[in-house]
Write an enzyme that holds these catalytic residues in place. Structure first.
Site, PDB file in Angstrom:
ATOM      1  N   HIS A   4      43.872  38.668  48.181  1.00 46.79           N
ATOM      2  CA  HIS A   4      42.961  39.609  47.305  1.00 46.79           C
ATOM      3  C   HIS A   4      41.762  38.733  46.867  1.00 46.79           C
ATOM      4  CE1 HIS A   4      41.975  42.830  43.978  1.00 46.79           C
ATOM      5  NE2 HIS A   4      40.683  41.776  44.673  1.00 46.79           N
TER       6      HIS A   4
ATOM      7  N   CYS B 274      36.620  44.413  46.539  1.00 46.48           N
ATOM      8  CA  CYS B 274      37.505  42.600  47.340  1.00 46.48           C
ATOM      9  C   CYS B 274      37.879  43.248  47.912  1.00 46.48           C
ATOM     10  CB  CYS B 274      38.394  42.737  45.986  1.00 46.48           C
ATOM     11  SG  CYS B 274      37.449  41.930  44.511  1.00 46.48           S
TER      12      CYS B 274
ATOM     13  N   THR C 229      47.854  45.005  45.449  1.00 48.95           N
ATOM     14  CA  THR C 229      47.462  44.680  44.854  1.00 48.95           C
ATOM     15  C   THR C 229      47.067  45.307  44.605  1.00 48.95           C
ATOM     16  OG1 THR C 229      45.219  42.941  44.665  1.00 48.95           O
ATOM     17  CG2 THR C 229      45.973  43.975  46.739  1.00 48.95           C
TER      18      THR C 229
END
Lengths: 207, 161
Positions: B46, B29, B23
């Site tokens: 994520h 996040c 990711t």
């Protein structure tokens, strides 16, 4: 169901586009005065995007960009964020204080350069919000700017999370300022809090 | 080398060995990496927000720490993973912008990390290592071959956890 970016009708979207247009126009004028040069602009694009598509608009999640973030208070509350790609940053800093000496990705800006970039963000955001304020008759004040240089995805996580609390889409205004052969590409996020979104649309007569 | 599988924001995916889950540009996040040490089945979520409970619009399970972890475990078990062999590594949860008044929303990165740890604990999944907090973005790659998590940053180097 409460009103969010996800369920706006076409009139409301048109009005938001027009706000984006006028706001960006004012910001271009402010930028022009600041650097004492003629600044043209393209018609801003107003995008309502899925989270996963946002980062692609600014060169992918790992693109090195500057984010300048403000809080908005007054009759409506929320946040504003400018996202400027690194080449545009260099150009703007060079325009404002000259003698620019940084190029390597990851290299820190010095205090003067950071200050210059924050001031540019400040003037752009103020002129943007000023036009919104006079259109709506609402009182809005912005906080001092906070600047970060990092991966686009990481910086974008901030507005995306704010939007994410109420919906699954993001409202993004993309503007392109042109000075001579130089393009300054900026992305502008206006993120009203949930209650403020209704106040904003009401004051514009589309709710 | 396995195939590189991208996981977007508020998204999740699982893979068999030797796939690599990645990711890009994690900010506030949190990237939650699960890894079954016996089958080498791995999963990556994520997440953007700590809890689906406080949010009305919560149909996307991958957006929240609580729903994402549960869904990711289910998906991995469907692929043949053994729940009691699943371990985890987490990264992200940075505070990207500094303000003097640290309102709840500005501390969202830290809140995401706390919620992630609580929910992993509630599901009896040990956290082997973490790289959380700070004020910078991270790109992560989870190697199902070894369970190694590679973390790349701009200006803060590359490391493995």
């Amino acid at each position: 169901m409460s009103l969010t970016i996800d369920n706006l009708n076409s009139t409301q979207i048109d009005v938001l586009k027009e706000i984006g247009n006028i706001g960006a126009g004012n910001a271009a004028t402010a930028l022009s005065k600041m650097i004492s040069k003629r600044v043209d602009m393209d018609v801003p694009k107003v995008n309502i995007l899925e989270f996963r598509d946002v980062a692609d608009l600014v060169g992918g999640p790992e693109a090195f960009v500057a984010g300048i973030y403000f809080k908005v208070s007054g009759d409506i509350t929320g946040s504003i964020m400018f996202l400027i790609d690194i080449n545009s940053c260099k150009f703007l800093i060079d325009m404002l204080i000259g003698g620019l000496d940084f190029g390597v990705i990851g290299e820190q800006l010095n205090a003067m350069q950071i200050s210059a970039l924050q001031e540019i963000g400040n003037i752009l955001a103020s002129s943007y919000l000023g036009s919104l304020s006079s259109l709506t008759g609402l009182n809005m004040v912005i906080s001092v700017p906070s600047l970060t240089l990092d991966m686009a995805g990481a910086i974008l996580s901030v507005p995306v999370i704010l939007f994410g609390q109420v919906g699954d889409k993001v409202l993004l205004i993309e503007t392109d300022f042109i000075e001579g052969s130089n393009h300054v590409k900026g992305n502008f996020f206006l993120i009203p809090d949930e209650e403020s979104f209704e106040i904003l649309l009401k004051s514009l007569g589309v709710l | 080398m396995g195939e590189l599988i991208k996981v977007g924001m508020a998204d999740m995916n699982c893979t068999y060995h030797p796939g690599i889950l990645t990711t890009l540009g994690l900010g506030s996040c949190v990237g939650i990496c699960l890894f079954d040490t016996s089958t080498k089945i791995s999963g990556l979520a994520h997440i953007m927000l700590p809890s689906s409970m406080q949010i009305k619009n919560n149909s996307n399970a991958a957006k929240f720490a609580d729903t994402a972890i549960v869904k990711l475990i289910q998906d991995m078990i469907k692929m043949g993973a053994h729940k009691n062999k699943i371990v985890s590594k987490i990264a992200g949860g940075a505070q990207m912008f500094n303000f003097s008044d640290t309102s709840d929303i500005m501390r969202i990165g830290a809140r995401n990390v706390i919620a992630t740890k609580e929910i992993l604990k509630a599901n009896s999944i040990p956290i082997l290592s973490e790289d959380t907090g700070g004020n910078y973005g991270r790109t992560i790659e989870l190697y199902s071959e070894s369970g190694i998590l590679l973390i790349k940053t701009i200006g803060c180097g590359i490391k493995q956890i």
